[in-house]
Scaffold this motif. Structure first.
Motif, short mmCIF file in Angstrom:
data_model
loop_
_atom_site.label_atom_id
_atom_site.label_comp_id
_atom_site.label_asym_id
_atom_site.label_seq_id
_atom_site.Cartn_x
_atom_site.Cartn_y
_atom_site.Cartn_z
N GLU A 221 -51.37 -38.53 9.17
CA GLU A 221 -49.98 -38.19 8.85
C GLU A 221 -49.16 -39.44 8.47
O GLU A 221 -48.29 -39.37 7.60
CB GLU A 221 -49.32 -37.46 10.03
N THR A 222 -49.44 -40.57 9.12
CA THR A 222 -48.71 -41.80 8.81
C THR A 222 -49.02 -42.24 7.38
O THR A 222 -48.12 -42.63 6.64
CB THR A 222 -49.07 -42.91 9.81
N ASP A 223 -50.30 -42.17 6.98
CA ASP A 223 -50.66 -42.50 5.60
C ASP A 223 -49.92 -41.59 4.62
O ASP A 223 -49.43 -42.04 3.58
CB ASP A 223 -52.16 -42.38 5.38
N LYS A 224 -49.85 -40.31 4.95
CA LYS A 224 -49.15 -39.35 4.08
C LYS A 224 -47.66 -39.71 3.96
O LYS A 224 -47.08 -39.62 2.88
CB LYS A 224 -49.31 -37.93 4.60
N LYS A 225 -47.05 -40.14 5.07
CA LYS A 225 -45.65 -40.54 5.03
C LYS A 225 -45.47 -41.80 4.17
O LYS A 225 -44.52 -41.90 3.40
CB LYS A 225 -45.12 -40.80 6.45
N ILE A 226 -46.40 -42.74 4.31
CA ILE A 226 -46.33 -43.98 3.50
C ILE A 226 -46.44 -43.63 2.02
O ILE A 226 -45.67 -44.15 1.19
CB ILE A 226 -47.44 -44.97 3.94
N ILE A 227 -47.36 -42.76 1.68
CA ILE A 227 -47.52 -42.36 0.28
C ILE A 227 -46.26 -41.67 -0.22
O ILE A 227 -45.80 -41.94 -1.35
CB ILE A 227 -48.76 -41.46 0.11
N ALA A 228 -45.66 -40.81 0.59
CA ALA A 228 -44.42 -40.13 0.18
C ALA A 228 -43.31 -41.14 -0.09
O ALA A 228 -42.56 -41.01 -1.07
CB ALA A 228 -44.00 -39.12 1.25
N ILE A 229 -43.21 -42.15 0.75
CA ILE A 229 -42.19 -43.19 0.57
C ILE A 229 -42.46 -43.95 -0.74
O ILE A 229 -41.54 -44.19 -1.52
CB ILE A 229 -42.16 -44.16 1.78
N LEU A 230 -43.71 -44.30 -0.98
CA LEU A 230 -44.05 -45.04 -2.20
C LEU A 230 -43.86 -44.19 -3.46
O LEU A 230 -43.51 -44.71 -4.52
CB LEU A 230 -45.48 -45.57 -2.13
N LYS A 231 -44.08 -42.88 -3.35
CA LYS A 231 -43.83 -42.00 -4.49
C LYS A 231 -42.35 -42.00 -4.85
O LYS A 231 -41.97 -41.96 -6.01
CB LYS A 231 -44.28 -40.57 -4.18
N GLU A 232 -41.54 -42.05 -3.83
CA GLU A 232 -40.08 -42.05 -4.04
C GLU A 232 -39.60 -43.40 -4.56
O GLU A 232 -38.72 -43.47 -5.41
CB GLU A 232 -39.38 -41.71 -2.72
N ASP A 233 -40.19 -44.48 -4.04
CA ASP A 233 -39.79 -45.84 -4.43
C ASP A 233 -40.99 -46.77 -4.32
O ASP A 233 -41.30 -47.27 -3.23
CB ASP A 233 -38.65 -46.33 -3.54
#
Length: 136
Positions: free
Chosen positions: A3-15
């Motif tokens: 889940e942490t990796d998924k959150k990191i990816i979501a943040i990077l997708k946004e910025d």
């Protein structure tokens, strides 16, 4: 991938420019831990490109649908298209077309030059291009 990796990816997708410290603050990890996770995600191919998305008002974008001659391997054609400047994203798909290429440029002329290069790739039989008018 947790889940942490998924959150990191979501943040990077946004910025994609988000810093390790900033990401760490959002996911409750140290800068070093975030750096290591992003390196692992990149090394394993989950993240394969960091990019800049230009606002459509500042450039031009097109979606090109491509039909590949059945005598040519689609993956081989895709590898050639990936090397063409301004090709942002490529999808191999099922249906009437075999490949979808998303093209970005500073103007329509640059996008058109990219499309012309794609048309010259060995194995391409047919193209259908749509210029994006608005991103919602």
């Amino acid at each position: 991938m947790d889940e942490t990796d998924k959150k990191i990816i979501a943040i990077l997708k946004e910025d994609a420019r988000a810093g390790y410290v900033e990401i760490g603050n959002q996911v409750n990890l140290s800068e070093g831990a975030v750096r290591k996770r992003i390196k692992n995600l990149t090394d394993e191919g989950t993240i394969h490109k960091f990019t800049v998305k230009v606002n459509i008002t500042e450039g031009a974008e097109a979606i090109t649908l491509l039909t590949v001659n059945p005598a040519y391997p689609t993956q081989k054609v895709t590898k050639h298209i990936q090397l063409i400047p301004n090709v942002e994203t490529i999808y191999e798909v099922t249906g009437e077309y075999d490949i979808i290429a998303v093209i970005n440029g500073i103007n329509v002329v640059e996008v058109n030059e990219c499309i012309e290069k794609i048309r010259r790739v060995e194995g391409i039989m047919k193209t259908n291009t749509m210029i994006v008018l608005r991103n919602l």
